[in-house]
Design an enzyme around this catalytic site. Sequence first.
Site, short mmCIF file in Angstrom:
data_model
loop_
_atom_site.label_atom_id
_atom_site.label_comp_id
_atom_site.label_asym_id
_atom_site.label_seq_id
_atom_site.Cartn_x
_atom_site.Cartn_y
_atom_site.Cartn_z
N ARG A 15 0.84 -1.20 0.00
CA ARG A 15 0.00 0.00 0.00
C ARG A 15 0.88 1.26 0.00
O ARG A 15 0.94 1.98 -0.98
CB ARG A 15 -0.94 -0.02 1.22
N ASP A 16 1.63 1.48 1.06
CA ASP A 16 2.37 2.74 1.18
C ASP A 16 3.50 2.81 0.14
O ASP A 16 3.84 3.89 -0.34
CB ASP A 16 2.96 2.85 2.59
N HIS A 206 4.92 3.75 12.68
CA HIS A 206 5.09 3.77 11.22
C HIS A 206 5.98 4.98 10.92
O HIS A 206 5.54 6.13 10.98
CB HIS A 206 3.69 3.92 10.61
N HIS A 208 8.70 7.07 8.53
CA HIS A 208 9.33 7.28 7.21
C HIS A 208 10.81 7.62 7.40
O HIS A 208 11.19 8.21 8.40
CB HIS A 208 8.58 8.37 6.43
N CYS A 239 3.94 9.46 1.15
CA CYS A 239 2.56 9.90 0.94
C CYS A 239 2.54 10.92 -0.20
O CYS A 239 3.22 11.95 -0.13
CB CYS A 239 2.01 10.53 2.22
N ASN A 248 9.94 4.57 3.37
CA ASN A 248 9.62 4.08 4.72
C ASN A 248 10.82 3.37 5.35
O ASN A 248 11.82 3.10 4.70
CB ASN A 248 8.51 3.03 4.62
N1 COA Z 1 -13.27 4.74 -3.66
C1 COA Z 1 -13.51 5.00 -4.98
N2 COA Z 1 -13.90 6.21 -5.42
C2 COA Z 1 -14.09 7.15 -4.50
C3 COA Z 1 -13.87 6.94 -3.14
C4 COA Z 1 -13.43 5.67 -2.72
N3 COA Z 1 -13.16 5.40 -1.45
N4 COA Z 1 -14.13 8.08 -2.50
C5 COA Z 1 -14.50 8.99 -3.41
N5 COA Z 1 -14.48 8.42 -4.63
C6 COA Z 1 -14.75 9.06 -5.92
C7 COA Z 1 -16.06 9.81 -5.95
O1 COA Z 1 -17.09 8.98 -6.37
C8 COA Z 1 -15.77 10.91 -6.93
O2 COA Z 1 -15.84 10.41 -8.23
P1 COA Z 1 -16.57 11.22 -9.38
O3 COA Z 1 -15.77 12.48 -9.53
O4 COA Z 1 -16.47 10.31 -10.57
O5 COA Z 1 -17.95 11.45 -8.92
C9 COA Z 1 -14.32 11.24 -6.67
O6 COA Z 1 -13.76 10.07 -6.11
C10 COA Z 1 -14.13 12.40 -5.71
O7 COA Z 1 -14.97 12.17 -4.62
P2 COA Z 1 -15.21 13.20 -3.44
O8 COA Z 1 -16.12 12.61 -2.43
O9 COA Z 1 -15.54 14.53 -4.00
O10 COA Z 1 -13.82 13.17 -2.78
P3 COA Z 1 -12.72 14.25 -2.68
O11 COA Z 1 -12.34 14.75 -4.01
O12 COA Z 1 -13.11 15.19 -1.61
O13 COA Z 1 -11.52 13.30 -2.15
C11 COA Z 1 -10.94 11.24 -1.04
C12 COA Z 1 -11.67 12.57 -0.96
C13 COA Z 1 -10.79 10.73 0.36
C14 COA Z 1 -11.76 10.28 -1.86
C15 COA Z 1 -9.60 11.44 -1.73
O14 COA Z 1 -8.96 12.52 -1.12
C16 COA Z 1 -8.68 10.23 -1.65
O15 COA Z 1 -8.97 9.17 -2.18
N6 COA Z 1 -7.52 10.41 -1.03
C17 COA Z 1 -6.54 9.36 -0.92
C18 COA Z 1 -5.80 9.51 0.33
C19 COA Z 1 -4.67 8.53 0.41
O16 COA Z 1 -4.77 7.37 0.04
N7 COA Z 1 -3.54 9.03 0.93
C20 COA Z 1 -2.38 8.23 1.08
C21 COA Z 1 -2.42 7.35 2.26
S1 COA Z 1 -2.35 8.15 3.80
ZN ZN Z 2 3.45 6.08 5.36
#
Ligand code: COA
Ligand code: ZN
Length: 302
Positions: A15-16, A206, A208, A239, A248
């Site tokens: 994942r990370d 955890h 880095h 990240c 990491n």
């Molecule tokens: N799985 C799949 N799709 C998802 C989802 C999920 N868990 N959450 C949101 N989406 C989709 C929505 O359906 C939307 O799609 P669309 O534009 O086709 O309608 C799009 O993603 C944006 O959704 P929204 O609710 O507006 O989210 P956002 O833009 O505010 O982003 C997160 C919020 C949480 C979804 C986004 O920031 C994210 O995925 N971040 C990843 C964080 C991460 O993994 N960081 C590293 C590890 S710490």
């Molecule tokens: Zn990390």
Amino acid sequence: MNYRNEVEIIEIGPRDGFQNVTEFIATNKKKEIIEKLIDAGIRRMQLTSFVSPKHIPQMQDAEEIVKYFLEKYKDIRFFALVPNYRGAKRAFDIGLREITYVISVSEGHNKANVNRSVDESFEELKQIIEEFPELYVNLDAATVFGCPFDGEVTYEQLEKYVEKAVKIGITTINLCDTIGVANPTQVRNVVENLLEKFPNIEFHIHIHDTRNMGMLNSYVAIESGIKHIQASIGGMGGCPFAPGASGNLSTEDFVYMLDKVNIGTGIDFKKLLQVAKECKKTIPGVYSGHHINIDEDLICVF
Ligand code: COA
Ligand code: ZN
């Protein structure tokens, strides 16, 4: 103190590590690496994340990966990261019963990472816990030791965060040094204080390796009472939403060190190193591991 067999290594590279690789890694390649990690002795692993594929395209095959491993291995503790309710539901629907939900301690990083305030993330976590009672939810506390946007994170801020989590039923909290700014004194103080104040919570660490402090800080965490260490094969990772974050703690380097100081992990260093070397050869990314760069002939395990 005898630490033998007391420390659990939790592999989070799939994942990370993978999330930080721009080029899509073929799903079969991911499966191959994960199987080799299991063969080396890893028994608890974060397989993927159920995030928006728009934000992290690398994780678009989360369902396929999880389904494959849940069907094939019954004795490994698999889990995945989720940033919101939607992610928790996807994980649950595919059959996973353990997740990690991520909330930063600092507002700045939480906004950049999941586009929510810390309170909004906690509200959503509460909803997940209520609606999926069969789901075991770990909490990733990001930016425990410092934030790339807000700077210093105080112990008082962290304690309030942990209290909030405990109140809604969280029992496992992973202390994340998201950008690798922790120092050994800080790690010792934070861990000792938290373990004393929250004796029933399972804390993980955890770290880095941005500033080459991964080994030291993780070791100090063990000395301070932590029994679950997260690490990433080859030291891959970072990240994408934390400027300046790099690799990491490397699983193979850490396992090597623990072997030397007689802390059993049940993991085969030589096999692990082969997996790390294969990753470096086939997956472009950030690697902070050290053994990975040593020629085969020069690695002396005595
Ligand atoms: N799985 C799949 N799709 C998802 C989802 C999920 N868990 N959450 C949101 N989406 C989709 C929505 O359906 C939307 O799609 P669309 O534009 O086709 O309608 C799009 O993603 C944006 O959704 P929204 O609710 O507006 O989210 P956002 O833009 O505010 O982003 C997160 C919020 C949480 C979804 C986004 O920031 C994210 O995925 N971040 C990843 C964080 C991460 O993994 N960081 C590293 C590890 S710490
Ligand atoms: Zn990390």
